[in-house]
Write an enzyme that holds these catalytic residues in place. Structure first.
Site, PDB file in Angstrom:
ATOM      1  N   SER A 234      53.163  45.528  22.869  1.00 15.69           N
ATOM      2  CA  SER A 234      52.290  46.604  23.368  1.00 15.69           C
ATOM      3  C   SER A 234      51.783  47.409  22.188  1.00 15.69           C
ATOM      4  CB  SER A 234      52.977  47.546  24.363  1.00 15.69           C
ATOM      5  OG  SER A 234      53.214  46.890  25.597  1.00 15.69           O
ATOM      6  N   SER A 272      51.070  42.314  26.483  1.00 13.52           N
ATOM      7  CA  SER A 272      51.008  43.506  25.639  1.00 13.52           C
ATOM      8  C   SER A 272      50.335  44.631  26.416  1.00 13.52           C
ATOM      9  CB  SER A 272      50.207  43.201  24.362  1.00 13.52           C
ATOM     10  OG  SER A 272      50.099  44.350  23.549  1.00 13.52           O
ATOM     11  N   ASP A 274      48.441  47.823  26.493  1.00 20.14           N
ATOM     12  CA  ASP A 274      47.607  48.490  25.501  1.00 20.14           C
ATOM     13  C   ASP A 274      46.940  49.703  26.150  1.00 20.14           C
ATOM     14  OD1 ASP A 274      48.345  46.254  24.026  1.00 20.14           O
ATOM     15  OD2 ASP A 274      46.494  45.186  24.486  1.00 20.14           O
TER      16      ASP A 274
END
Length: 355
Positions: A234, A272, A274
């Site tokens: 992340s 991830s 974001d």
């Protein structure tokens, strides 16, 4: 070292410390936990310092990929403002830090705590190096990070919430940068702070140089059977500026973060999370809720929409450099179960860039 020590060209003009703390009033504090199985911590970003907690900043958020958490976003979306510190930690410590921020506000600003509190706590996952299910982060660590917040140069790499994080399968973590923007006769600062914990090794790009495919030989995260796919992690980005902006303009800045990340090579992994927040410290005294002021109206001064392009460019440039600063500032770390995260090999990277 920092990215500007490499033989590369980075666009834009940084502020004095090339950090989010170049924005007047913004302070950053860390608590770093590395005893026993802990490889984690807490980062606190205070837009107006400790005394300015409760004074709203125009703010907005943007999510490129929602496989992560940032608390308080529904309220920011509703009112276009942020009044509390922003804290960053690991995924499984969000609730603990949330409680800790409330405890700190109750002690330091009891009148503010008499109302409702919706802290902004956000995270990236450090379970490769950290015993993430253990109670290493405690509520008091949030208060300690807030009390440690200061202006001036900010440490990078293995510090605060970034302690156990990895970036492009190298040791990553905390990184920051800033840009100065001319607007008429005024000069404003755009500062960025990232907690970088994303990207696959083969993607890594430094100032246009695709170095990742040439650095595949020492990649424990890519070869160890530790249950997470390549690119998992992340990235959190916090953008601050002293330029007067509307909440919608803050959102426009936050939407530019992925362009800066892409310069470093990432294509945005599904695994991830974001998530980005942008705020403006201008217009102090505005954006308060009606019941705490006797004024019938409030006013906001703001940069015209058609004049925002230099601010967009500043975000993209500072995000790219913040990620590179997280990489160059980090040191190799070994954590739980002997998991190792190597540091970016600086000398070898310089050879690749200059060859």
């Amino acid at each position: 070292m920092r990215a500007r020590d490499l033989p590369i060209t980075l666009d834009g003009r940084p502020g004095r410390w090339n950090a989010i703390t170049d924005v007047p009033g913004v302070e950053v504090g860390y608590v770093t936990l590395t005893e026993g199985g802990a490889r984690t911590g807490v980062t606190a970003i205070l837009p107006r310092g400790r005394d300015g907690v409760g004074v709203p900043c125009a703010a907005a958020t943007h999510s490129l990929n929602g496989n992560g958490e940032m608390t308080g976003t529904a309220w920011i979306e509703e009112i276009g403002a942020l009044t509390l510190p922003v804290t960053i930690t690991n995924t499984h410590a969000v609730g603990t830090v949330h409680r800790g921020v409330i405890d700190w506000v109750a002690g330091a600003h009891p009148r503010l705590a008499a109302e409702w509190l919706l802290p902004v706590v956000t995270e990236t996952w450090d379970g490769y190096l950290n015993e993430i299910n253990a109670p290493h982060v405690r509520p008091e660590h949030a208060a300690q990070a807030i009390e440690a917040a200061a202006s001036g140069p900010a440490a990078e790499g293995n510090v605060g919430g970034g302690t156990g994080m990895n970036c492009y399968s190298f040791k990553g973590g905390s990184g920051t940068a800033s840009r100065l923007v001319e607007h008429g006769s005024d000069t404003y600062t755009v500062g960025v702070f990232v907690q970088a914990n994303f990207g696959s090794r083969h993607e890594l790009t430094i100032a246009g140089h695709r170095v990742g495919p040439l650095l595949l030989d020492d990649d424990p995260m890519g070869t160890t059977n530790w249950y997470a796919p390549s690119g998992a992690g992340s990235v959190i980005a916090v953008i601050a500026t002293d330029a007067p902006l509307l909440p919608g303009q803050c959102k426009a800045l936050a939407r530019r973060v992925p362009l800066g990340l892409a310069r470093t090579g990432t294509t945005g992994s599904h695994f991830s999370g974001d998530i980005f927040l942008a705020l403006s410290t201008a217009n102090a005294g505005a954006l308060t809720s009606g019941f705490v002021t006797e004024e019938d109206y409030q006013s906001l001064r703001f940069v015209p929409w058609g004049r925002l392009d230099p601010f967009f460019a500043a975000v993209v440039e500072a995000v790219e450099e913040s990620v590179l600063n997280a990489l160059t500032g980090a040191e190799e770390m070994t954590g739980r179960n002997g998991h190792r995260s190597p540091a970016l090999p600086i000398a070898r990277t310089i050879d690749l860039i200059t060859s």
